[in-house]
Each structure stands twice: as C-alpha cells, then as structure tokens.
Scaffold this motif. Structure first.
Motif, PDB file in Angstrom:
ATOM      1  N   VAL A 148      -1.569  10.631  -2.346  1.00 35.36           N
ATOM      2  CA  VAL A 148      -1.479   9.299  -1.988  1.00 35.36           C
ATOM      3  C   VAL A 148      -0.312   8.731  -2.472  1.00 35.36           C
ATOM      4  O   VAL A 148       0.371   8.011  -1.577  1.00 35.36           O
ATOM      5  N   TRP A 149       0.122   9.063  -3.589  1.00 34.78           N
ATOM      6  CA  TRP A 149       1.421   8.243  -4.111  1.00 34.78           C
ATOM      7  C   TRP A 149       2.582   9.080  -4.348  1.00 34.78           C
ATOM      8  O   TRP A 149       3.539   8.717  -4.699  1.00 34.78           O
TER       9      TRP A 149
ATOM     10  N   THR B 112       2.257  -1.655  -7.478  1.00 39.71           N
ATOM     11  CA  THR B 112       1.035  -1.559  -6.993  1.00 39.71           C
ATOM     12  C   THR B 112       0.531  -0.268  -7.786  1.00 39.71           C
ATOM     13  O   THR B 112      -0.920  -0.152  -8.292  1.00 39.71           O
TER      14      THR B 112
ATOM     15  N   PRO C  21       0.925  -1.233  -0.034  1.00 41.94           N
ATOM     16  CA  PRO C  21       0.126  -0.004   0.042  1.00 41.94           C
ATOM     17  C   PRO C  21       0.783   1.109  -0.074  1.00 41.94           C
ATOM     18  O   PRO C  21       2.033   1.249   0.604  1.00 41.94           O
ATOM     19  N   SER C  22       0.253   2.381  -0.455  1.00 40.22           N
ATOM     20  CA  SER C  22       0.936   3.788  -0.452  1.00 40.22           C
ATOM     21  C   SER C  22       0.995   4.045   1.052  1.00 40.22           C
ATOM     22  O   SER C  22       0.759   3.609   1.995  1.00 40.22           O
TER      23      SER C  22
ATOM     24  N   HIS D 179      -4.618   0.536  12.602  1.00 36.83           N
ATOM     25  CA  HIS D 179      -5.762  -0.266  12.854  1.00 36.83           C
ATOM     26  C   HIS D 179      -5.426  -1.664  13.317  1.00 36.83           C
ATOM     27  O   HIS D 179      -5.899  -2.033  14.170  1.00 36.83           O
TER      28      HIS D 179
ATOM     29  N   VAL E  63      -1.928   4.725   3.257  1.00 36.91           N
ATOM     30  CA  VAL E  63      -3.018   3.694   3.643  1.00 36.91           C
ATOM     31  C   VAL E  63      -2.125   2.761   4.432  1.00 36.91           C
ATOM     32  O   VAL E  63      -2.688   2.050   5.435  1.00 36.91           O
TER      33      VAL E  63
ATOM     34  N   VAL F  13      -2.544   3.832   7.919  1.00 38.40           N
ATOM     35  CA  VAL F  13      -3.751   3.816   8.364  1.00 38.40           C
ATOM     36  C   VAL F  13      -3.982   2.290   8.991  1.00 38.40           C
ATOM     37  O   VAL F  13      -4.624   1.725  10.055  1.00 38.40           O
ATOM     38  N   TRP F  14      -3.666   1.310   8.052  1.00 34.81           N
ATOM     39  CA  TRP F  14      -3.481  -0.146   8.337  1.00 34.81           C
ATOM     40  C   TRP F  14      -2.826  -0.273   9.479  1.00 34.81           C
ATOM     41  O   TRP F  14      -3.096  -1.076  10.567  1.00 34.81           O
TER      42      TRP F  14
END
Length: 95
Positions: A74-75, A59, A9-10, A20, A13, A16-17
């Motif tokens: 994001v990227w 990705t 993921p970026s 979480h 992201v 956030v993961w």
C-alpha cells in the motif's frame, strides 16, 4: 483533515476513492452515512508535488504510530509524480 491539508491516502486507497466518487449517487449516500457530510476531492492538489509528498509522509507517520508497521504493498512507491498519484493521463500531459 477534510480539506487534505495535512494527510493524503496512499495510491491504492486514493484510486479506490477516485472510482467511488464517480458513482455519485452511492458516494453521496455513503459519505452521509459514514461521515455525516460529503467528503470532497481537490484534483488540483496533485499539482503541488512537494505538498503531496509532505502529506503522504505525515500520513505514514501517523499510521505507523497508531498501527505499527505499514503494508508495503500500500505504501511502497516511487516519487509522487512517478507513482501514478496524479493519474496516468494527467501526468503524461503535464510532463
């Protein structure tokens, strides 16, 4: 790619993961609900900077082919090490 051997993921992201995952009870429930099994993280994957760079590029190519232009917020970031993917504390310690 449950083992993150092909894609990653970026940075936003991924962050956030990572947050979480710290909420273990809800993370497990959400993984089972959305994926049918746990989605594990390998924090040592950032040690392979070239591999992470390849996974991020793969990705991006996949997303561009499926969704068109990528969101620059994001990227767009510098090198894998300088972009914060490895985590501020970890990169500082590892040099």
């Amino acid at each position: 790619d449950w083992n993150a051997k092909i894609i990653s993921p970026s940075l936003p992201v991924g962050r956030v993961w990572q947050q979480h995952i710290l909420d273990t009870k809800n993370y497990e429930k959400d993984c089972l609900l959305l994926c049918g099994h746990m989605v594990y993280s390998d924090p040592d994957a950032v040690l392979d900077e070239a591999g992470l760079a390849r996974r991020l590029e793969t990705t991006k190519h996949i997303l561009e082919s499926q969704m068109g232009k990528l969101d620059k917020e994001v990227w767009s970031f510098g090198s894998v090490k300088s972009n914060g993917w490895c985590g501020v504390d970890f990169c500082d310690v590892m040099g």
